[in-house]
Scaffold this active site. Structure first.
Site, short mmCIF file in Angstrom:
data_model
loop_
_atom_site.label_atom_id
_atom_site.label_comp_id
_atom_site.label_asym_id
_atom_site.label_seq_id
_atom_site.Cartn_x
_atom_site.Cartn_y
_atom_site.Cartn_z
N CYS A 45 0.92 -1.11 0.01
CA CYS A 45 -0.19 0.10 -0.13
C CYS A 45 0.91 1.35 0.19
O CYS A 45 0.35 2.27 -0.62
CB CYS A 45 -0.67 0.11 1.20
SG CYS A 45 -2.23 -1.10 0.90
N CYS B 146 13.92 4.98 -6.05
CA CYS B 146 12.25 5.08 -5.95
C CYS B 146 11.81 5.64 -4.93
O CYS B 146 12.44 6.55 -4.67
CB CYS B 146 11.97 3.68 -6.13
SG CYS B 146 12.79 2.43 -4.68
#
Lengths: 91, 392
Positions: B197, B350
């Site tokens: 998530c 990232c």
């Protein structure tokens, strides 16, 4: 044999966002082959390098997990609903 | 298939309890007997996060006598979009403490037990043994398999729920009466294959949809009413607004609860689930730079290309100046490689360093041997280089 395939959110990038797409085939194997032909790349998310269903993805024909029936050879009669249900871990 | 109640009833309800729980007591299926069972029940909620928030609040309100809360984390502002048991003033506080305070405010009659620790193979059996039922609201595969295995080994039922973006799943795993989590998903996905998530996002209210199913099932099991979600998987699609349930069979070949189990004690879940893959681990070794080192490279004018491997909407939220966006999917299908320069050093990043490590393995295998990635990703950049930028 036209069947509908339910696509989980996580794989909808391959189907341009569609939650349900149609495919064809007398067995699950054929249905997934047609799915890959229509939506390239999606097959590898469901099947591993050897062509078996990945162990963290469940594929249902109707409400039966094909792992407990005939696997990829499970019959997909006209009008069947195939559901792809991957493991998610969010909480 | 209905099952016998999990808990014996408490001797009696006080006058105050009768008043508080009157809307339960007048439901014939619950009644005094059911409410007394709830009063006697001991339920542990693993994780006071997205699913744990609504689960704990409704379990408390329902009158579950003893509620355990286990969470090691602290409340972060990015939790508040969905973790409604915590509020603004709780930011920085231990989640278990913050959740306990909310539970006491909702229902002071609940005995709250706070476990301010991470659930590990060293403590899981001992912690679980004090409870009748476990509610699993964790956020990673390693902990989920550990919760399952401990519950099966102890013969305890647990209510499982899982969420991602607009999709939710829920089930009850109780090996004595049906399948376990390993019967449903025998193996975890390889690291990097299924986003969390934190990487993929989750609709806040989805937590309530799935968390409330978990509470519903917990109450049914404790009081012995209705048809429990044993042997069925409930699948919720918030975009389509559909609930569907499919059968989950007990796998006779299950390594944990099958006929000839090979897993008879807890295992090393972190290494089984792999935080990052071996390839990524190998690629990152000696090829990981810090955010500060990247800043120095940029300030020196080194000939580099910074590549952000996250998704476009993440890039919009915050990005490292000068980074070009090539999402991880394009590395997986190979199309990213032709966009990488041969004459510049490639620097990947990232959000926190896991996805860029996976991409680094691909890039190195393709011959970009001097490529590196930024440990800790853009979050580390914000923390150490430019704290004025937002985080998520």
């Amino acid at each position: 044999m036209s069947v509908s395939v339910r696509i989980p959110t996580i794989l909808r990038t391959y189907t341009a966002g569609a939650a349900e797409v149609s495919s064809e085939g007398a067995t699950l194997r054929e249905v997934l082959q047609k799915l890959e032909a229509d939506y390239p790349g999606i097959g590898a998310r469901i099947l591993d390098d050897k062509g078996a269903i990945r162990r963290f993805v469940n594929v249902y024909v109707g409400d039966e997990d094909v792992r407990f029936s005939d696997g990829l050879e499970t019959a997909t009669p006209d009008g069947s609903q195939v559901s792809v249900i991957p493991a998610v871990a969010g909480g | 298939m209905s099952l016998p109640p999990l808990v014996e009833p408490a001797a009696e309800l006080t006058v105050d309890e009768v008043k508080r729980y009157s809307r339960h007591l007048i439901i014939p299926d619950v009644g005094m007997a059911g409410q007394k069972r709830l009063k006697n029940a001991k339920v542990l909620c693993v994780g006071a996060g997205g699913l744990g928030s609504p689960a704990l609040m409704y379990l408390a309100a329902a009158g579950v006598g003893t509620l355990g809360i286990i969470d090691f984390d602290v409340v972060d502002e990015s939790n508040l979009q969905r973790q409604i048991i915590h509020g603004q003033s709780d930011v920085g506080r231990l989640k278990a403490d913050s959740a306990a305070a909310s539970v006491r405010e909702i229902n002071p009659l609940v005995n709250v037990i706070v476990h301010n620790v991470a659930l590990t193979t060293d403590n899981v059996m001992e912690v679980f043994s004090g409870y009748d039922l476990i509610v699993d609201g964790t956020d990673n595969f390693a902990t989920r398999y550990m919760v399952n295995d401990a519950a099966v080994l102890l013969g305890k039922p647990y209510v499982w729920g899982s969420i991602y973006r607009f999709d939710g799943q829920a089930s009850v795993f109780w090996a004595e009466h049906g399948p376990c989590y390993r019967c449903l998903y025998p193996e975890p996905p390889p690291p990097g294959m299924v986003p969390s998530c934190a990487e993929g996002g989750v609709l806040g209210v989805l937590c309530a949809s799935i968390g409330s199913i978990q509470v519903n099932e917990a109450i049914k099991l404790l009081a012995g009413i209705g048809e429990p979600l044993v042997g069925r998987l409930m699948i919720y699609d918030a975009l389509e607004m559909t609930y569907r349930s499919v059968k989950v069979k007990k796998d006779p070949e299950c390594v944990l609860c099958g006929k000839n189990p090979s897993v008879t004690e807890l295992i090393d879940y972190d290494s089984w689930c792999g935080v990052v893959s071996d390839e990524a681990q190998q690629a990152a070794t000696g090829s990981t730079i810090t955010a500060a080192e990247l800043r120095d490279m940029q300030e020196r004018g080194d000939d580099i290309l910074v590549v952000d491997v996250r998704e476009p909407n993440e890039y919009e939220i915050v990005s490292i100046p000068g980074a070009v966006l090539i999402p991880k999917g394009e590395f997986l299908n190979g199309s990213a490689l032709e966009r990488l320069p041969q004459d510049k050093k490639v620097v990947l990043h990232c959000k926190s360093g896991a996805r860029s490590a996976e991409c680094l393995a691909i890039v190195k295998a393709a011959g970009f041997s001097d490529a590196v990635h930024v440990g800790g990703g853009v979050l580390s950049w914000v923390k150490t280089v430019d704290p004025s930028l937002p985080t998520y």
